[in-house]
Each structure stands twice: as C-alpha cells, then as structure tokens.
Design an enzyme around this catalytic site. Structure first.
Site, PDB file in Angstrom:
ATOM      1  CG  ASN A   8       5.106 -33.681  38.507  1.00  0.00           C
ATOM      2  OD1 ASN A   8       6.248 -32.905  38.043  1.00  0.00           O
ATOM      3  ND2 ASN A   8       4.012 -33.175  38.424  1.00  0.00           N
TER       4      ASN A   8
ATOM      5  N   GLY B  72       2.811 -36.715  37.801  1.00  0.00           N
ATOM      6  CA  GLY B  72       2.657 -35.738  36.594  1.00  0.00           C
ATOM      7  C   GLY B  72       1.556 -35.868  35.791  1.00  0.00           C
TER       8      GLY B  72
ATOM      9  CG  ASN C 169     -12.048 -30.135  36.373  1.00  0.00           C
ATOM     10  OD1 ASN C 169     -12.048 -28.819  36.051  1.00  0.00           O
ATOM     11  ND2 ASN C 169     -11.115 -30.696  37.372  1.00  0.00           N
TER      12      ASN C 169
ATOM     13  CG  ASP D 196      -3.891 -37.273  35.271  1.00  0.00           C
ATOM     14  OD1 ASP D 196      -4.068 -36.456  34.545  1.00  0.00           O
ATOM     15  OD2 ASP D 196      -3.071 -37.127  36.121  1.00  0.00           O
TER      16      ASP D 196
ATOM     17  CB  ALA E 183      -8.332 -44.743  38.347  1.00  0.00           C
TER      18      ALA E 183
END
Length: 326
Positions: free
Chosen positions: A11, A39, A181, A250, A280
C-alpha cells in the site's frame, strides 16, 4: 540463510497525526503528515529484511508503484515476483494517529484485490528452514493456496490472520505458527475478545485450533506463546514511550519470521519479536520505525522472567510439533 517469502499486500500509507482521534461527524486539523510505503505484506517484508533476512515479496501493484518498488528494493526486498495490475491503483491506507499513539486505519485494497492464485510462484519453499509469511489483506482464496502450497513443499508457514476473518479448518491445519492479536483470535474462535494473557489462555483452552502453535500478540503486554505439549508462556514487553503503534504487529511478524529462518526455536523467536515491536512503537510511521539488527541488539535487556500460565491444556497441544521448535 534460508529465504523468507512474503505473500501479501503493498500500500501507499498516508499518515496524519492529530491531537485526538475525530468523533463521528467531527473534523479535526492534523499536526503533521507523512506518506510512505505500507501494507501488511510490505511492512512484514521490510521488518524481516531490515534484520538481515533474504526476503522475496509476492504481491500486485498498480502502474503508480514505481517509487514504492524502488523503496522496497532499497530495503533489500526482492520484488521480482510483484506483478502489475494495469487496471488498478496501488492499495492506499489512510492512517490517523493521535497524541497517545492510538490510530484508526481505512484501507482501499486497490491492486491487492487483483492478486490471484495464478500469481503465486510454483515453488514457495524447499525446506522447513524456508519461511512463508502470509496475511489477510489479500483474498481468502490466495491465502489458502499459499498456505497449502507452502505446507506441501515443506516450508514453515506463518499466518497473521489480520484483518480478522474466519479461516477454513484445513488451512489452519497447514499453519505452523498462527499469529493473531486478541481480536483476531476471538474472530477465529467465534468468541468475545479476551482480556490479556490470562483471557487468551482461557479462550484457547475452550476451543480447538488445528494449527501447530499460536503466538498471540498482546500490544503493551507482550505476547503469549502456546506450543504443543508445553504450558503457555507469557512474554512481557519492555516499558517504552509509545509514539505510534502503526506497524507494531507487522514488525512482530517480520522479526518472528527472521528468527525462525535463522533456526531459533519459537519461544526465542517470539521474545525477539516482542523486543522489535516495542522498538517500533517509539517512532512515527510503520516502516520508518522498524529496527535494524544492530538497533535491536543494542536495545537488548531483561524482559522479566517468562511466566508459564497454569493449566495450559488447550487442544492445540494435541497438534503436531512445530518443525522449527524442537
């Protein structure tokens, strides 16, 4: 080092930062704007490549993706199996992030919806050392074909069932490591989302998942690892100042795949992935905040003793062992 093949989405990410997320019908002014590559597929590919893995991406993009493909190649991702979709634009994700790091995301799939079974390489894996990583921002048909083909070819299959949707039992049975999750786990089991690691354990005990192992991501609470024949283990996350949680899941998946490709057992791989995801969230954006191997090693420190959860008797324990976790 065995390669990782990522089958998934690419994306353009349009990220707006705001003080507070808008309520329905409300207009708010952004404090900043960042455009980048996103993405789930591309994010996980970059996360693994940045840690040193050899990564091949299988995806579809529109004719507007030249800069995106150059950016992925610059990260070390092999884009030779990314096919053009001349009649579609590249997928777009509109991301709004508030001052606490919470976000809302709306995705237009674009060319991702054009990815077909015919686009999959005939050879996805050659051994258990080769990891095939798949997510749900592509069609269920392609996800199923990729998982089943990789299993037939002996690869280690990691499925991140995000966004949440049901998965056929025969597909789950071909998965080595499922990485949901809490909400995605609840969707797979047809239940209400559990609260924290204890709730996740209880949910796994009440219903059977035919996959070989489950790693439940818990955000700031770390992760819960459930392997055959072993008690569930909670891996707490380091305490950090979160700036933006976009891409944390991710990063986790990419780091997990990287460690598995290096021959780590599942518990060690999940612990390293927790560390990577925690790093992150300390920066803005998805790929821009993903750590390198050097950054991850430099940030290593005690997470706290992994805590086995009691009475871990899920039906998952009856599944075959994960090839990468002796």
């Amino acid at each position: 080092m065995p390669p990782i093949t990522v089958v998934g989405s690419i994306n353009r990410d349009l990220v707006l930062t705001v003080e507070d997320l808008p309520r329905p019908g409300e207009t708010v002014l952004a404090r900043g704007f960042v455009e980048g590559v996103g993405g789930k597929g591309a994010n996980q590919a970059v996360a693994a490549a940045r840690l040193g893995s050899r990564v091949r991406m299988v995806a579809r993009v529109g004719p507007d993706a030249d800069a995106i493909l150059r950016a992925l190649a610059a990260e070390g991702v092999d884009v030779g199996a990314v096919r053009p979709a001349p009649e579609s634009t590249t997928g777009i994700a509109s991301v709004v992030v508030d001052r606490a790091g919470e976000n809302t995301i709306v995705v237009n799939p674009g060319a991702n919806a054009e990815l077909s079974v015919a686009d999959l390489p005939q050879r996805l894996a050659r051994s258990a050392g080769e990891v095939v990583l798949v997510q749900h921002e592509i069609s269920a048909e392609v996800v199923a074909a990729a998982v089943l083909r990789a299993r037939e070819q002996g690869g280690t299959v990691v499925l991140n069932p995000a966004p949440a949707r049901p998965v056929a039992p025969e597909v789950l049975a071909a998965v080595d490591v499922l990485v949901p999750n809490l909400g995605e786990l609840a969707t797979l089991l047809g239940a209400e989302p559990p609260a924290g690691p204890d709730g996740a354990r209880e949910l796994l005990e009440r219903a059977a998942l035919p996959c070989r192992a489950v790693v439940v991501t818990l955000g700031a609470d770390g992760a819960l690892v459930k392997q055959p024949g072993r008690p569930a283990v909670h891996l707490p996350a380091p305490v950090v100042d979160a700036v933006d949680t976009v891409g944390a899941g991710d990063t986790f998946c990419g780091a997990l795949a990287d460690s598995l490709a290096r021959g780590a057992d599942l518990l060690a791989a999940a612990e390293r992935a927790v560390r990577a995801a925690s790093l992150a969230v300390t920066g803005l954006g998805a790929q821009s905040a993903m750590p390198s191997a050097a950054q991850l090693d430099a940030a290593a420190g005690p997470l706290g003793a992994p805590a086995p959860l009691p009475d871990a008797t899920s039906a998952v324990l009856d599944a075959p062992a994960v090839p990468v976790a002796p």
